[in-house]
Design an enzyme around this catalytic site. Structure first.
Site, PDB file in Angstrom:
ATOM      1  N   LEU A   1       0.861  -1.197   0.000  1.00 36.38           N
ATOM      2  CA  LEU A   1       0.000   0.000   0.000  1.00 36.38           C
ATOM      3  C   LEU A   1       0.894   1.242   0.000  1.00 36.38           C
ATOM      4  O   LEU A   1       0.928   2.019   0.964  1.00 36.38           O
ATOM      5  CB  LEU A   1      -0.932  -0.040   1.213  1.00 36.38           C
ATOM      6  CG  LEU A   1      -1.951  -1.181   1.173  1.00 36.38           C
ATOM      7  CD1 LEU A   1      -2.758  -1.248   2.462  1.00 36.38           C
ATOM      8  CD2 LEU A   1      -2.893  -1.035  -0.026  1.00 36.38           C
ATOM      9  N   HIS A   2       1.609   1.416  -1.118  1.00 35.42           N
ATOM     10  CA  HIS A   2       2.626   2.471  -1.226  1.00 35.42           C
ATOM     11  C   HIS A   2       2.174   3.822  -0.659  1.00 35.42           C
ATOM     12  O   HIS A   2       2.864   4.445   0.152  1.00 35.42           O
ATOM     13  CB  HIS A   2       2.985   2.716  -2.701  1.00 35.42           C
ATOM     14  CG  HIS A   2       3.344   1.508  -3.480  1.00 35.42           C
ATOM     15  ND1 HIS A   2       4.588   0.942  -3.426  1.00 35.42           N
ATOM     16  CD2 HIS A   2       2.629   0.757  -4.361  1.00 35.42           C
ATOM     17  CE1 HIS A   2       4.637  -0.097  -4.236  1.00 35.42           C
ATOM     18  NE2 HIS A   2       3.469  -0.230  -4.817  1.00 35.42           N
TER      19      HIS A   2
END
Ligand code: BDR
Ligand code: CA
Length: 315
Positions: free
Chosen positions: A244-245
């Site tokens: 989940l950059h």
């Protein structure tokens, strides 16, 4: 892992291309008492602008804050042709894994994203979180030189010190508009960069995803999106590694101690070679003149707890 809220929350604008990890980042920002979300600005990136803009509206509606303004911005990079639409391969045809299939009730405000950012910053200083190609931010700086000193911090998810995710050298957000990134990184705004090297640590366990799914309407929708994103990674890349950059560009404003930083000097390769879009990150004695801090280490459990608790608080 909630850190005490400051008396005055930070005024934040998020520039975004939702995007499933953008969705998680936006929901964290909406839920945090440490953040006053002044607005979302949208740009072409993961999907065309015609998809990312209604997605921003949908996410705010899901989170129960439909009156937070959304301003649409650039539908293509500054110089190069638009990237091919990658949503079908990573985030789904509609950019959000088919989970928010409703027509948003609100409309975008009639202001270009670049002007919206300037209006917000000139009213009172803002922190800008950029989790997409940097086209809107570059345009804002070019059109409004008076912005200098009005953006107190710029947090960017982008770049890679080791391997990229679009080419061996380049990460998507920088690869999609390297000229914009070079303009923004050279602007002298205090820059916090979260490259792939640290965002690859932003993973949820199966148990955490299950907990999120049971934490309310918002958690259930986000967990469904993340499950889609993981499934897509499994299908396309043969692994379920689905970081989940973008959450990591909001996290320092919510749980400051969850990320360790080091001083760095960042530059961008805007040439036409195979390394176009690469971020060059110098640290230590190799810096001539530091222009950023770069995230190097994530407390993964603090990341997961912070995200889960905040999303659950949205009900
Ligand atoms: C970045 O690219 C997009 O797919 C994500 O939303 C993130 O902003 C990661 O390279
Ligand atoms: Ca993004």
């Amino acid at each position: 892992m909630n850190e005490p809220a400051p008396a005055t929350p930070t005024r934040v604008v998020i520039d975004t291309d939702p995007g499933i990890d953008d969705a998680a980042a936006i929901l964290l920002a909406v839920a945090s008492p440490r953040i006053e979300l002044v607005g979302l600005t949208t740009v072409a990136g993961n999907s065309p602008l015609s998809v990312t803009t209604p997605n921003a509206l949908r996410l705010l509606e899901l989170a129960g804050v439909p009156s937070v303004p959304v301003a649409a911005g650039a539908d293509r990079p500054l110089v190069q042709p638009p990237p091919t639409d990658r949503s079908a391969s990573v985030h789904g045809e509609d950019g959000l894994g088919g989970v928010l299939a409703f027509a948003p009730a609100a409309r975008p405000v009639p202001r270009h994203a670049a002007d919206f950012i300037a209006d917000a910053a000139l009213e009172s200083t803002i922190t800008l979180v950029a989790i997409a190609p940097l086209t809107n931010v570059a345009l804002a700086l070019a059109l409004h030189p008076e912005l200098e000193g009005r953006i107190d911090r710029l947090l960017v998810m982008g770049g890679a010190r080791r391997e990229g995710n679009m080419t061996p050298a380049a990460e998507f957000n920088i690869w999609a508009d390297p000229e914009a990134a070079a303009r923004v990184f050279g602007a002298g705004i205090p820059l916090t960069l979260l490259p792939l090297d640290i965002t690859h640590q932003a993973l949820l366990t199966e148990a955490e995803l299950h907990r999120m799914a049971g934490s309310g309407k918002v958690g259930s929708a986000l967990a469904e999106m993340v499950a889609f994103y993981e499934h897509r990674h499994l299908h396309d890349y043969g692994d379920s590694f689905a970081p989940l950059h973008d959450v990591l560009a909001v996290l320092p404003l919510v749980a400051e101690s969850a990320i360790t930083f080091e001083d760095a000097e960042i530059s961008v390769d805007c040439g036409a070679s195979v390394s176009r879009g690469a971020t060059l990150v110098a640290t230590g004695g190799r810096m001539a003149s530091p222009n950023a801090v770069v995230g190097v280490e994530l407390d993964r459990e603090a990341f997961a707890e912070t995200l889960l608790e905040h999303v659950a608080s949205l009900g």
